[in-house]
Design a protein around this motif. Structure first.
Motif, PDB file in Angstrom:
ATOM      1  N   LYS A   1       0.826  -1.196   0.000  1.00  0.00           N
ATOM      2  CA  LYS A   1       0.000   0.000   0.000  1.00  0.00           C
ATOM      3  C   LYS A   1       0.867   1.255   0.000  1.00  0.00           C
ATOM      4  O   LYS A   1       2.012   1.227   0.453  1.00  0.00           O
ATOM      5  CB  LYS A   1      -0.913   0.035   1.238  1.00  0.00           C
ATOM      6  CG  LYS A   1      -1.996  -1.032   1.279  1.00  0.00           C
ATOM      7  CD  LYS A   1      -2.854  -0.887   2.532  1.00  0.00           C
ATOM      8  CE  LYS A   1      -3.956  -1.923   2.564  1.00  0.00           C
ATOM      9  NZ  LYS A   1      -4.789  -1.776   3.790  1.00  0.00           N
TER      10      LYS A   1
ATOM     11  N   ILE B   1      -2.115  11.384  -8.611  1.00  0.00           N
ATOM     12  CA  ILE B   1      -2.470   9.956  -8.637  1.00  0.00           C
ATOM     13  C   ILE B   1      -1.359   9.143  -9.289  1.00  0.00           C
ATOM     14  O   ILE B   1      -0.981   8.067  -8.805  1.00  0.00           O
ATOM     15  CB  ILE B   1      -3.804   9.751  -9.374  1.00  0.00           C
ATOM     16  CG1 ILE B   1      -4.953  10.361  -8.562  1.00  0.00           C
ATOM     17  CG2 ILE B   1      -4.064   8.264  -9.626  1.00  0.00           C
ATOM     18  CD1 ILE B   1      -6.287  10.357  -9.277  1.00  0.00           C
TER      19      ILE B   1
ATOM     20  N   THR C   1       0.510   6.126  -7.207  1.00  0.00           N
ATOM     21  CA  THR C   1       0.447   4.758  -7.728  1.00  0.00           C
ATOM     22  C   THR C   1       1.795   4.318  -8.299  1.00  0.00           C
ATOM     23  O   THR C   1       2.195   3.162  -8.155  1.00  0.00           O
ATOM     24  CB  THR C   1      -0.636   4.644  -8.812  1.00  0.00           C
ATOM     25  OG1 THR C   1      -0.404   5.629  -9.837  1.00  0.00           O
ATOM     26  CG2 THR C   1      -2.023   4.879  -8.224  1.00  0.00           C
TER      27      THR C   1
ATOM     28  N   SER D   1      -3.515   4.043  -2.225  1.00  0.00           N
ATOM     29  CA  SER D   1      -3.374   3.133  -3.362  1.00  0.00           C
ATOM     30  C   SER D   1      -2.936   1.762  -2.881  1.00  0.00           C
ATOM     31  O   SER D   1      -2.260   1.623  -1.860  1.00  0.00           O
ATOM     32  CB  SER D   1      -2.363   3.692  -4.374  1.00  0.00           C
ATOM     33  OG  SER D   1      -1.078   3.774  -3.802  1.00  0.00           O
TER      34      SER D   1
ATOM     35  N   VAL E   1      -2.662  -1.285 -10.196  1.00  0.00           N
ATOM     36  CA  VAL E   1      -2.815  -0.538  -8.946  1.00  0.00           C
ATOM     37  C   VAL E   1      -4.120   0.254  -8.980  1.00  0.00           C
ATOM     38  O   VAL E   1      -4.502   0.793 -10.026  1.00  0.00           O
ATOM     39  CB  VAL E   1      -1.637   0.449  -8.738  1.00  0.00           C
ATOM     40  CG1 VAL E   1      -1.780   1.182  -7.407  1.00  0.00           C
ATOM     41  CG2 VAL E   1      -0.306  -0.292  -8.792  1.00  0.00           C
ATOM     42  N   SER E   2      -4.810   0.318  -7.841  1.00  0.00           N
ATOM     43  CA  SER E   2      -6.013   1.144  -7.720  1.00  0.00           C
ATOM     44  C   SER E   2      -5.770   2.233  -6.687  1.00  0.00           C
ATOM     45  O   SER E   2      -4.915   2.106  -5.812  1.00  0.00           O
ATOM     46  CB  SER E   2      -7.225   0.290  -7.319  1.00  0.00           C
ATOM     47  OG  SER E   2      -6.987  -0.381  -6.100  1.00  0.00           O
ATOM     48  N   CYS E   3      -6.537   3.316  -6.801  1.00  0.00           N
ATOM     49  CA  CYS E   3      -6.312   4.471  -5.930  1.00  0.00           C
ATOM     50  C   CYS E   3      -7.629   5.197  -5.664  1.00  0.00           C
ATOM     51  O   CYS E   3      -8.492   5.307  -6.555  1.00  0.00           O
ATOM     52  CB  CYS E   3      -5.312   5.424  -6.583  1.00  0.00           C
ATOM     53  SG  CYS E   3      -4.935   6.894  -5.610  1.00  0.00           S
ATOM     54  N   LYS E   4      -7.777   5.694  -4.434  1.00  0.00           N
ATOM     55  CA  LYS E   4      -8.926   6.512  -4.060  1.00  0.00           C
ATOM     56  C   LYS E   4      -8.436   7.813  -3.435  1.00  0.00           C
ATOM     57  O   LYS E   4      -7.492   7.810  -2.641  1.00  0.00           O
ATOM     58  CB  LYS E   4      -9.832   5.780  -3.072  1.00  0.00           C
ATOM     59  CG  LYS E   4     -10.631   4.639  -3.679  1.00  0.00           C
ATOM     60  CD  LYS E   4     -11.606   4.063  -2.667  1.00  0.00           C
ATOM     61  CE  LYS E   4     -12.460   2.967  -3.306  1.00  0.00           C
ATOM     62  NZ  LYS E   4     -13.454   2.413  -2.337  1.00  0.00           N
TER      63      LYS E   4
ATOM     64  N   GLU F   1     -11.535   8.406  -8.082  1.00  0.00           N
ATOM     65  CA  GLU F   1     -11.156   6.998  -8.116  1.00  0.00           C
ATOM     66  C   GLU F   1     -10.314   6.762  -9.371  1.00  0.00           C
ATOM     67  O   GLU F   1     -10.544   7.387 -10.409  1.00  0.00           O
ATOM     68  CB  GLU F   1     -12.388   6.093  -8.163  1.00  0.00           C
ATOM     69  CG  GLU F   1     -13.205   6.073  -6.888  1.00  0.00           C
ATOM     70  CD  GLU F   1     -14.424   5.177  -7.015  1.00  0.00           C
ATOM     71  OE1 GLU F   1     -14.519   4.193  -6.258  1.00  0.00           O
ATOM     72  OE2 GLU F   1     -15.274   5.449  -7.894  1.00  0.00           O
TER      73      GLU F   1
ATOM     74  N   THR G   1      -7.605   3.696 -11.581  1.00  0.00           N
ATOM     75  CA  THR G   1      -6.857   2.453 -11.726  1.00  0.00           C
ATOM     76  C   THR G   1      -5.680   2.740 -12.648  1.00  0.00           C
ATOM     77  O   THR G   1      -5.778   3.582 -13.548  1.00  0.00           O
ATOM     78  CB  THR G   1      -7.722   1.326 -12.323  1.00  0.00           C
ATOM     79  OG1 THR G   1      -8.257   1.746 -13.585  1.00  0.00           O
ATOM     80  CG2 THR G   1      -8.851   0.956 -11.377  1.00  0.00           C
TER      81      THR G   1
END
Length: 251
Positions: free
Chosen positions: A143, A170, A174, A207, A219-222, A234, A236
């Motif tokens: 993370k 972002i 990420t 992320s 990888v995903s991220c908020k 949001e 990806t």
């Protein structure tokens, strides 16, 4: 073989000479080729000073930004009074004014321009005017958390942060996570903007690595408000592992 090496050396020498001549004709883009002055510390002479860490607290940080920084920094590695190292859950990533290490043409060209190279997120030196951030990674859980305060020079819609600036943050968070296992480059970045971010406000970017497939890292991220109650964005991202030599050779 010696003759071939001589041709290569002559070519590099000519390239450097032409670059210097171009810099002299275009002083606005020129960089200093002189070695920085030596710094003296405790009797020792140091040829280069340590890069400045831009991710440390400064007077422009809001109370929320500082509170979040202290929260995660308190869970990082610490050194006890006895000199022993106590491992923490998180590790802070320094925000150095990074020099350019690799460039097409090799080390000769990079030496010429590295004194002016800076991370895109650090191209505004005025505290609080641009990107203020701190990054923390958790290797075990795969993370990365980014704490961001976005200044008035990043305006898009009136009073709010530009979508491109949000995309930059972002990509930084990420990418930092994806690069823990080696050098990577962004292959795809998919972003859904949910609610605008006011200029000067603090946001948290979380992320996580979703999966890995060969050279690919997903990888995903908020992006949320500090208390997590409001979702701003949001995203990806897909990163591909790369061979540094490919960058050097320009392939």
């Amino acid at each position: 073989m010696a003759r071939g090496f001589g041709r290569v050396f002559s070519g590099v020498k000519r390239l450097v000479t032409l670059s210097v001549m171009w810099s002299m004709k275009h002083p606005i883009y020129s960089v200093s080729l002189r070695r920085p002055p030596a710094r003296s510390m405790a009797g020792f002479s140091l040829p280069f000073s340590k890069p400045h860490d831009f991710s440390l607290p400064n007077p422009a940080w809001s109370p929320e930004m500082l509170q979040l920084y202290n929260h995660y920094n308190g869970m990082c590695d610490v050194e006890t009074e006895g000199g022993e190292k106590k491992e923490g859950k998180w590790v802070r990533i320094p925000g150095y004014n990074r020099i350019l290490k690799y460039a097409t043409g090799g080390v000769y060209i990079s030496k010429m321009i590295q004194s002016k190279a800076r991370l895109f997120t650090r191209n505004i030196r005025e505290p609080g005017a641009g990107f203020e951030y701190a990054l923390f990674v958790n290797r075990k859980e795969q993370k990365c958390v980014g704490i961001w305060q976005l200044g008035h020079l990043l305006e898009g819609p009136p009073g709010h942060v530009h979508g491109g600036a949000i995309a930059t943050t972002i990509d930084t968070v990420t990418g930092c996570l994806a690069s823990l296992s080696g050098a990577v480059m962004t292959a795809n970045l998919n972003i859904n903007y949910r609610s605008p971010i006011q200029l000067g406000s603090t946001v948290v970017m979380e992320s996580v690595v979703d999966k890995k497939e060969g050279r690919k890292t997903f990888v995903s991220c908020k992006v949320t408000s500090p208390d997590g109650t409001k979702l701003h964005t949001e995203a990806t991202a897909l990163f591909l592992s790369i061979d540094i030599s490919q960058l050097i050779l320009g392939r």
